[in-house]
Design a protein around this motif. Structure first.
Motif, mmCIF file in Angstrom:
data_model
loop_
_atom_site.group_PDB
_atom_site.id
_atom_site.type_symbol
_atom_site.label_atom_id
_atom_site.label_comp_id
_atom_site.label_asym_id
_atom_site.label_seq_id
_atom_site.Cartn_x
_atom_site.Cartn_y
_atom_site.Cartn_z
ATOM 1 N N THR A 1 0.828 -1.202 0.000
ATOM 2 C CA THR A 1 0.000 0.000 0.000
ATOM 3 C C THR A 1 0.864 1.255 0.000
ATOM 4 N N THR A 2 1.866 1.278 0.844
ATOM 5 C CA THR A 2 2.749 2.438 0.947
ATOM 6 C C THR A 2 3.610 2.576 -0.293
ATOM 7 N N ILE A 3 4.139 1.461 -0.802
ATOM 8 C CA ILE A 3 4.999 1.500 -1.995
ATOM 9 C C ILE A 3 4.209 1.974 -3.215
ATOM 10 N N THR A 4 2.958 1.553 -3.336
ATOM 11 C CA THR A 4 2.118 2.009 -4.457
ATOM 12 C C THR A 4 1.929 3.528 -4.390
ATOM 13 N N ALA A 5 1.652 4.052 -3.216
ATOM 14 C CA ALA A 5 1.504 5.507 -3.057
ATOM 15 C C ALA A 5 2.817 6.217 -3.357
ATOM 16 N N PHE A 6 3.930 5.644 -2.927
ATOM 17 C CA PHE A 6 5.258 6.196 -3.199
ATOM 18 C C PHE A 6 5.504 6.268 -4.709
ATOM 19 N N GLU A 7 5.180 5.197 -5.422
ATOM 20 C CA GLU A 7 5.388 5.167 -6.881
ATOM 21 C C GLU A 7 4.531 6.213 -7.584
ATOM 22 N N LEU A 8 3.283 6.366 -7.155
ATOM 23 C CA LEU A 8 2.410 7.371 -7.766
ATOM 24 C C LEU A 8 2.926 8.780 -7.498
ATOM 25 N N TYR A 9 3.375 9.014 -6.293
ATOM 26 C CA TYR A 9 3.864 10.337 -5.915
ATOM 27 C C TYR A 9 5.153 10.681 -6.645
ATOM 28 N N MET A 10 6.029 9.704 -6.766
ATOM 29 C CA MET A 10 7.314 9.937 -7.434
ATOM 30 C C MET A 10 7.154 9.993 -8.946
ATOM 31 N N ASP A 11 6.044 9.513 -9.448
ATOM 32 C CA ASP A 11 5.735 9.539 -10.883
ATOM 33 C C ASP A 11 6.848 8.847 -11.651
ATOM 34 N N ASP A 12 7.408 9.514 -12.631
ATOM 35 C CA ASP A 12 8.412 8.878 -13.476
ATOM 36 C C ASP A 12 9.837 9.090 -12.963
ATOM 37 N N THR A 13 9.983 9.710 -11.794
ATOM 38 C CA THR A 13 11.336 9.962 -11.305
ATOM 39 C C THR A 13 11.930 8.760 -10.585
ATOM 40 N N SER A 14 11.111 7.811 -10.164
ATOM 41 C CA SER A 14 11.626 6.654 -9.434
ATOM 42 C C SER A 14 12.257 5.662 -10.394
ATOM 43 N N GLU A 15 13.506 5.381 -10.145
ATOM 44 C CA GLU A 15 14.231 4.407 -10.967
ATOM 45 C C GLU A 15 14.524 3.148 -10.170
ATOM 46 N N LEU A 16 13.881 3.019 -9.025
ATOM 47 C CA LEU A 16 14.152 1.883 -8.155
ATOM 48 C C LEU A 16 13.409 0.640 -8.624
ATOM 49 N N ILE B 1 6.115 6.709 6.784
ATOM 50 C CA ILE B 1 6.944 5.814 5.957
ATOM 51 C C ILE B 1 7.010 6.335 4.530
ATOM 52 N N PHE B 2 5.868 6.672 3.970
ATOM 53 C CA PHE B 2 5.787 7.156 2.592
ATOM 54 C C PHE B 2 6.678 8.381 2.374
ATOM 55 N N HIS B 3 6.537 9.377 3.235
ATOM 56 C CA HIS B 3 7.342 10.592 3.062
ATOM 57 C C HIS B 3 8.817 10.343 3.381
ATOM 58 N N GLY B 4 9.094 9.441 4.320
ATOM 59 C CA GLY B 4 10.477 9.055 4.575
ATOM 60 C C GLY B 4 11.101 8.383 3.363
ATOM 61 N N MET B 5 10.319 7.571 2.655
ATOM 62 C CA MET B 5 10.802 6.939 1.421
ATOM 63 C C MET B 5 11.103 7.996 0.366
ATOM 64 N N CYS B 6 10.251 8.998 0.282
ATOM 65 C CA CYS B 6 10.461 10.073 -0.696
ATOM 66 C C CYS B 6 11.736 10.852 -0.374
ATOM 67 N N VAL B 7 11.974 11.130 0.908
ATOM 68 C CA VAL B 7 13.187 11.836 1.315
ATOM 69 C C VAL B 7 14.415 11.013 0.935
ATOM 70 N N ASP B 8 14.404 9.745 1.268
ATOM 71 C CA ASP B 8 15.555 8.882 0.981
ATOM 72 C C ASP B 8 15.714 8.591 -0.497
ATOM 73 N N SER B 9 14.637 8.694 -1.262
ATOM 74 C CA SER B 9 14.709 8.442 -2.704
ATOM 75 C C SER B 9 15.699 9.385 -3.371
ATOM 76 N N PHE B 10 15.716 10.640 -2.923
ATOM 77 C CA PHE B 10 16.671 11.595 -3.487
ATOM 78 C C PHE B 10 18.098 11.120 -3.254
ATOM 79 N N ILE B 11 18.371 10.678 -2.046
ATOM 80 C CA ILE B 11 19.721 10.236 -1.702
ATOM 81 C C ILE B 11 20.141 9.077 -2.597
ATOM 82 N N ILE B 12 19.222 8.184 -2.862
ATOM 83 C CA ILE B 12 19.534 7.014 -3.680
ATOM 84 C C ILE B 12 19.695 7.391 -5.153
ATOM 85 N N GLN B 13 18.792 8.220 -5.660
ATOM 86 C CA GLN B 13 18.740 8.477 -7.097
ATOM 87 C C GLN B 13 19.413 9.768 -7.545
ATOM 88 N N GLN B 14 19.656 10.683 -6.642
ATOM 89 C CA GLN B 14 20.231 11.982 -6.989
ATOM 90 C C GLN B 14 19.409 12.699 -8.068
#
Length: 193
Positions: free
Chosen positions: A7-22, A148-161
């Motif tokens: 549930t959280t990962i699906t929301a994370f993917e929608l929020y990140m749109d096409d920027t998530s490369e994970l 969790i969702f917003h924490g994933m978004c914060v850390d996503s930047f660190i991972i993907q730059q």
């Protein structure tokens, strides 16, 4: 009255749109990292379990495999008794300490066999897959998922730059902090009951 990583990962993917490369596995690892950070942030009331055991004449009983820490209620325990204080209680009965590395609850004097032992502890759920169900009271589901969702978004930047992720990093950190405040407030309400 539960949450799942999916549930959280699906929301994370929608929020990140096409920027998530994970990859899916990387998203689950990110979820676990943020989840564990939040879960272990403090002794949440919803993270408590009762541990039990029976003495067998040795100086210890095994702790549960999901054990994180003893939950100190402040009603019956002396907060100053910790692992490093164990030697001052040598040879005194009714005293024990936690050996976290070996997952054992040690007694300074071996109790008789067959005695029931009960203690409260903080547990860490094992998250095996995106479908893992984690029991959480309904009052905490929304705030925990948001944190969790917003924490994933914060850390996503660190991972993907990613520049786009970077531009929203402080916004997501602020939203995560607000969700953590909601969790803390709800936790305080439970303690006051």
């Amino acid at each position: 009255m539960s949450i799942t990583p999916q549930t959280t990962i699906t929301a994370f993917e929608l929020y990140m749109d096409d920027t998530s490369e994970l990859s899916t596995d990387e998203e689950l690892l990110l979820y676990k990292r943020v989840f564990n950070t939040i879960w272990l942030d403090r002794p949440w009331e919803f993270a408590k379990k009762v541990g039990t055991g029976t003495t067998d004449g040795t100086t210890y009983i095994a702790l549960p495999s999901d054990f994180a820490s003893i939950f100190n209620s402040n009603n019956y325990t002396d907060e100053t008794s910790h692992w490093s204080d164990r030697r001052q209680y040598s040879f005194q009965s009714n005293v024990c300490y936690v050996d976290i590395v070996n997952l054992r609850l040690y007694f300074t004097v071996a109790p008789a066999s067959g005695l029931a032992v009960e203690f409260d502890y903080i547990y860490i759920p094992t998250i095996a897959s995106v479908a893992t169900t984690i029991p959480v009271p309904l009052a905490f589901e929304n705030a925990l998922n948001k944190a969790i969702f917003h924490g994933m978004c914060v850390d996503s930047f660190i991972i993907q730059q990613s520049d786009k992720a970077k531009s929203y990093q402080s916004e997501n950190q602020s939203k995560m902090n607000n969700a953590m405040k909601d969790l803390a407030f709800g936790n305080a309400q439970l303690i006051q009951m």
